[in-house]
Every structure is written in C-alpha cells, then in structure tokens.
Design a protein around this motif. Structure first.
Motif, short mmCIF file in Angstrom:
data_model
loop_
_atom_site.label_atom_id
_atom_site.label_comp_id
_atom_site.label_asym_id
_atom_site.label_seq_id
_atom_site.Cartn_x
_atom_site.Cartn_y
_atom_site.Cartn_z
N ILE A 1 25.84 25.13 24.91
CA ILE A 1 25.60 26.51 25.31
C ILE A 1 24.52 27.11 24.42
O ILE A 1 24.60 27.03 23.19
CB ILE A 1 26.89 27.34 25.19
CG1 ILE A 1 27.95 26.82 26.17
CG2 ILE A 1 26.62 28.82 25.44
CD1 ILE A 1 29.32 27.47 25.97
N ARG B 1 30.24 24.07 24.31
CA ARG B 1 29.64 23.28 25.39
C ARG B 1 30.24 23.71 26.72
O ARG B 1 31.42 24.05 26.80
CB ARG B 1 29.87 21.77 25.15
CG ARG B 1 29.10 21.26 23.94
CD ARG B 1 29.49 19.83 23.59
NE ARG B 1 29.15 18.88 24.63
CZ ARG B 1 27.95 18.36 24.81
NH1 ARG B 1 26.94 18.71 24.03
NH2 ARG B 1 27.74 17.48 25.77
N ARG B 2 29.42 23.66 27.76
CA ARG B 2 29.81 24.11 29.09
C ARG B 2 29.71 22.94 30.07
O ARG B 2 28.79 22.12 29.99
CB ARG B 2 28.90 25.25 29.53
CG ARG B 2 29.17 25.76 30.94
CD ARG B 2 28.32 26.99 31.24
NE ARG B 2 28.77 28.15 30.48
CZ ARG B 2 28.01 28.87 29.66
NH1 ARG B 2 26.74 28.54 29.48
NH2 ARG B 2 28.51 29.91 29.03
N ALA C 1 29.33 17.63 29.73
CA ALA C 1 29.07 19.02 29.39
C ALA C 1 27.76 19.10 28.63
O ALA C 1 27.21 18.10 28.17
CB ALA C 1 30.21 19.59 28.55
N GLU D 1 28.77 20.42 32.88
CA GLU D 1 27.46 20.17 33.48
C GLU D 1 27.61 19.99 34.99
O GLU D 1 27.82 18.89 35.49
CB GLU D 1 26.84 18.93 32.85
CG GLU D 1 25.44 18.60 33.32
CD GLU D 1 24.42 19.65 32.90
OE1 GLU D 1 24.27 20.64 33.66
OE2 GLU D 1 23.80 19.50 31.85
N ARG E 1 33.57 29.25 34.37
CA ARG E 1 32.69 28.57 33.41
C ARG E 1 31.91 27.42 34.05
O ARG E 1 31.19 26.71 33.37
CB ARG E 1 33.50 28.05 32.23
CG ARG E 1 34.19 29.14 31.41
CD ARG E 1 34.83 28.59 30.16
NE ARG E 1 33.84 28.15 29.19
CZ ARG E 1 33.59 26.90 28.86
NH1 ARG E 1 34.24 25.91 29.46
NH2 ARG E 1 32.70 26.58 27.94
N GLY F 1 36.49 20.80 32.48
CA GLY F 1 36.98 21.79 31.53
C GLY F 1 38.13 21.22 30.71
O GLY F 1 38.50 20.06 30.82
#
Length: 461
Positions: A145, A271-272, A142, A274, A290, A314
């Motif tokens: 953001i 955090r998102r 991740a 990657e 997301r 996720g």
C-alpha cells in the motif's frame, strides 16, 4: 479458445502446489504469471526467504565487522548479493518444477476474466490467447500500500518492503513509516547492519495487538538496539534533498510538528489484495471494501467455477496459510469436504526480530476484557538455561490458561527460538492438551523447548 482442466492465475505457494497436485492426477493445467521474477510467489522472491536470509546476515554483522562502518557497508552489499543468488536459484527451481511437467503449461502474461469461465491472457511477447475451464483458481497475492503522503510518489528515496531489498548500498539513516510487524523486522534488520533507524508509528500504543507487558519488553529490546520510535506520528510530506530525504511529521497527541532527515524511507504500511487487473466483475466475482476476493469456508467465490487462495482473499498473509488453502481446495475437489477455513484455528505466527516474537491464540488483555475466567503464567527468558548458552537472555514467555479446564487458550513467546517452540504449544492446543501436559513433558536439555516445563509450572495470576 483453448479448453483446459484448470486455470491458475498466480504462481504463489497455494497455486503452484495445487498445479503439481492436479497435474499428478492427469489434469491439463494452465498456470498464468505476469511477472517472470515472481515464479514461486511472494515467499521465495520478496517475502519470507529473502527477508529471513537478510536477517540472518544482519545477525552476523557485529562479529564480522566489529563496528567498522566501512565493513558494515561491505557486508550489507555482500548480503544483498547472497540473497539475490538464493532467490534466483529458488525461482528457477520453482519454474522448472511446473514448466517441465508435461501436464502443465506456464504462460508468462497477465490474465483477466472475460466471462464466468473464460480468461484472456495478454502474453509478454504481445500475443493474446483465451483459455476456458470449469475450475479456475485465483492466487495473485497482494501488493504494498502506498499511503497518500505528499511527495511520496515523486521521491527517489522511498522504498517498499520489496524494492528496499534491491538497494545495494546500506542507508546510513533509515526512516520506516509503519510500526507493524513488517516494519519491526526491517527495523531490526537494518539496525543490525549498522543503519540509524527511526520508526514512525501512527498508533499511540506500540504493537497494539500484543499484551502490554510483551509490547514493553519488545520495545525495550529494540531501543537497546538503537532503534528510535516516534509514536502518534503522522507523516505529512516527503521531499528529496541533495544528500538525502526530509520527512515532515506531526505528533497527533502532542499537537506539534517536526522534521526527520534520512537517506532512505521504507513504507511498511501494509499490503492490499492484488485484484485490480483481473476484471472480476466479468466473472461475477464479489470483492470486499479492500478489494479482497470474497470466499466461503471452502474458498469458493460467488462464481461456482472459481476459487481464491492466499493473500488475494484477505485475512492473514502467511505462506503456511496459503499452503493450507491448497489442502482445503484439494479436499473440496477430491476428498470428503471435511476441511474448511474455520478448522485451522488457532495457528501461530512469528515476527523475526531478535529474539523472535511468536504468538498463538488469545492474549491476556483480550481475554480479561472479554470477562473470561483465566489464569496467566509468566517466565523471564533469563530463567531458561539454554538462553544463557545462546547469550540471548532478553525476553518474556507467557501463556493464558482456562481456569476451569486447564487448557491453553493462548501463548506469547518473546525469546530465542520462539518461532520453533511455539509450534509445540500449537500442537498441544490443537489436540486439546492441558498446560500440565507440557509442564510434565520430557524435553531435551539444554533446549529452549524445555522452558515450557517451567512456564506451565508457574503459579497462575
């Protein structure tokens, strides 16, 4: 195109462990990592290991510097150097653990899907190659953001949790946008090093996932440390100045605006996954809103040739969850298909402030809101003899008990050594033991674990 037995995109905890396992079984494995500073994954390079190293160094600041601001700055710089040396050593070790294996080829480059079972790799040296396999594993982690705040991308004084740990000069004034667990760890760390820390939290409630008595205890301890919390805070703009940075904020509850000046700003806004560069559509791999890779309970994606593991799918972003992802995939490939993502609940987590905050299972507020028939036991940390020998008497321990069965439904420990003690509760919960099991267990003395004798022996409320 070169055909291999397995392709792993991303050199993280789950991926590197799986690579070594597959290679040990005689599989020909291609490991792809685009960033040569990320061999070993998030944990050892930009996550658990560097942050906990700095937190340890921060805890020593008071004894070593005795409030001398010049000494604090010097100690901070030395701490960054120690952290860099440790992560470099671990990164090199992790690289050679795989690269020196004759069944593993490590490619320094960026991988992207070009079909259901083919990956193109843009190598760092400019070349491109294609790899094909019926077993492909996504382990790309991740990224931080970056919120839509005016001026945030133009400022030279804004950092993420990754980049701030490269800052060799201690910021005297640090503003942290985000009051979640990452923000709290960095707030504690930098306050201990000697920075004046302000946390800007958009929520009206402090750490809303936790019970209100626990949240109040944590906030009181951190405020005693000198950390200032601004709740209901919406940061509207960030502007660099000659000698610092200015944040324009708005109190969403009070309806007024204000400004804060700092030397550095940390974005602790989450955090998102990657996945942006993977070209997942070419492989028929579904993602959610997301960007997380959608997987089933055995971590298979919508493409039967592809699995996903770690933060990219996720859910909870913990190294030990990534490691357990590897175990689930190993069982899916070679075992009896008995393991899945549901059977690991409940699992514990810890926030490394001082004292650490550790939690497993359901909290009191959630249980009562659900109408569950529960009892709650509480124990002040100051009641534990070991807490006094450690001179860490702040905090509170509590557990949620099922009144009908006596089993432990959840626990929150805000006390010294809680990140270790919580594992004992986890074992009791996973094995179906009642709270009386820990109440009557023989622990060493003096220890923080023996607090469980007293906690589980408290009258329920």
């Amino acid at each position: 195109m070169e055909k291999v037995d397995a392709i792993i995109i991303g050199f993280g905890k789950g991926g590197k462990t799986l690579a070594a396992d597959l290679a040990g079984r005689g599989w020909n494995v291609a490991m792809i990592e685009r960033n040569d500073k990320m061999y070993g994954g998030t944990c050892i390079n930009i996550g658990c290991i560097p942050t906990k190293t700095l937190i340890h160094q921060a805890n020593e600041t008071g004894c070593l510097t005795r409030g001398d601001k010049t000494a604090e700055k010097r100690h901070y710089t030395e701490a960054i150097e120690k952290k860099n040396a440790l992560t470099a050593m671990l990164r090199d070790r992790n690289y050679h653990n795989l690269a020196d294996n004759p069944n593993i080829r490590v490619y320094h480059g960026e991988g992207r899907f070009i079909s259901h079972n083919t990956v193109s790799v843009a190598l760092a040296d400019g070349d491109t190659l294609e790899l094909g396999s019926d077993h492909i594993f996504i382990n790309t982690g991740a990224r931080s953001i970056i919120p839509a705040i005016e001026g945030v991308r133009d400022s030279q004084r804004v950092y993420t949790s990754t980049t701030i740990m490269q800052l060799e000069k201690l910021p005297q004034r640090l503003a942290i946008i985000g009051g979640g667990y990452i923000g709290l760890e960095f707030a504690f760390m930098y306050a201990s090093f000697g920075s004046d820390v302000t946390v800007l939290d958009k929520h009206s409630d402090f750490i809303p996932k936790e019970d209100r008595d626990i949240a109040a205890a944590v906030k009181a301890v951190m405020e005693k440390k000198g950390i200032e919390f601004r709740m209901n805070a919406r940061t509207e703009s960030i502007r660099d100045m000659t000698d610092g940075v200015k944040l324009s904020c708005h109190d969403t509850e009070g309806g007024y605006s204000y400004e804060i000046e700092a030397d550095a700003v940390l974005l602790a806004t989450g955090r998102r996954p990657e996945t942006g560069s993977l070209n997942l559509a070419a492989a028929g791999i579904e993602t959610d809103a997301r960007g997380a890779v959608v997987v089933d309970s055995r971590l298979k994606t919508s493409n039967p040739h592809v699995w996903a593991m770690g933060d990219v799918k996720g859910g909870p972003q913990f190294t030990y969850i990534s490691l357990d992802d590897y175990r689930i995939i190993r069982d899916d490939l070679f075992g009896h298909h008995a393991r899945n993502t549901a059977d690991r609940d409940p699992f514990a987590y810890a926030v490394f402030i001082d004292p650490p905050l550790s939690r497993i299972g359901i909290g009191e507020d959630e249980a009562r809101a659900s109408g569950m028939d529960i009892g709650v036991v509480r124990l002040p940390a100051a009641s534990v003899p070991r807490a006094h020998t450690l001179e860490q008497t702040d905090g509170l321990l509590k557990a949620v008990i099922d009144k009908q069965t006596g089993k432990i439904l959840g626990a929150t420990l805000f006390c010294a050594d809680s990140s270790e003690v919580i594992n004992l509760i986890a074992i009791a919960m996973k094995t179906g033991q009642p709270g009386t099991f820990l109440r009557d267990f023989i622990f060493t003395h003096p220890s923080m674990s023996e607090a469980l004798n007293d906690l589980m022996g408290q009258p329920m409320t």
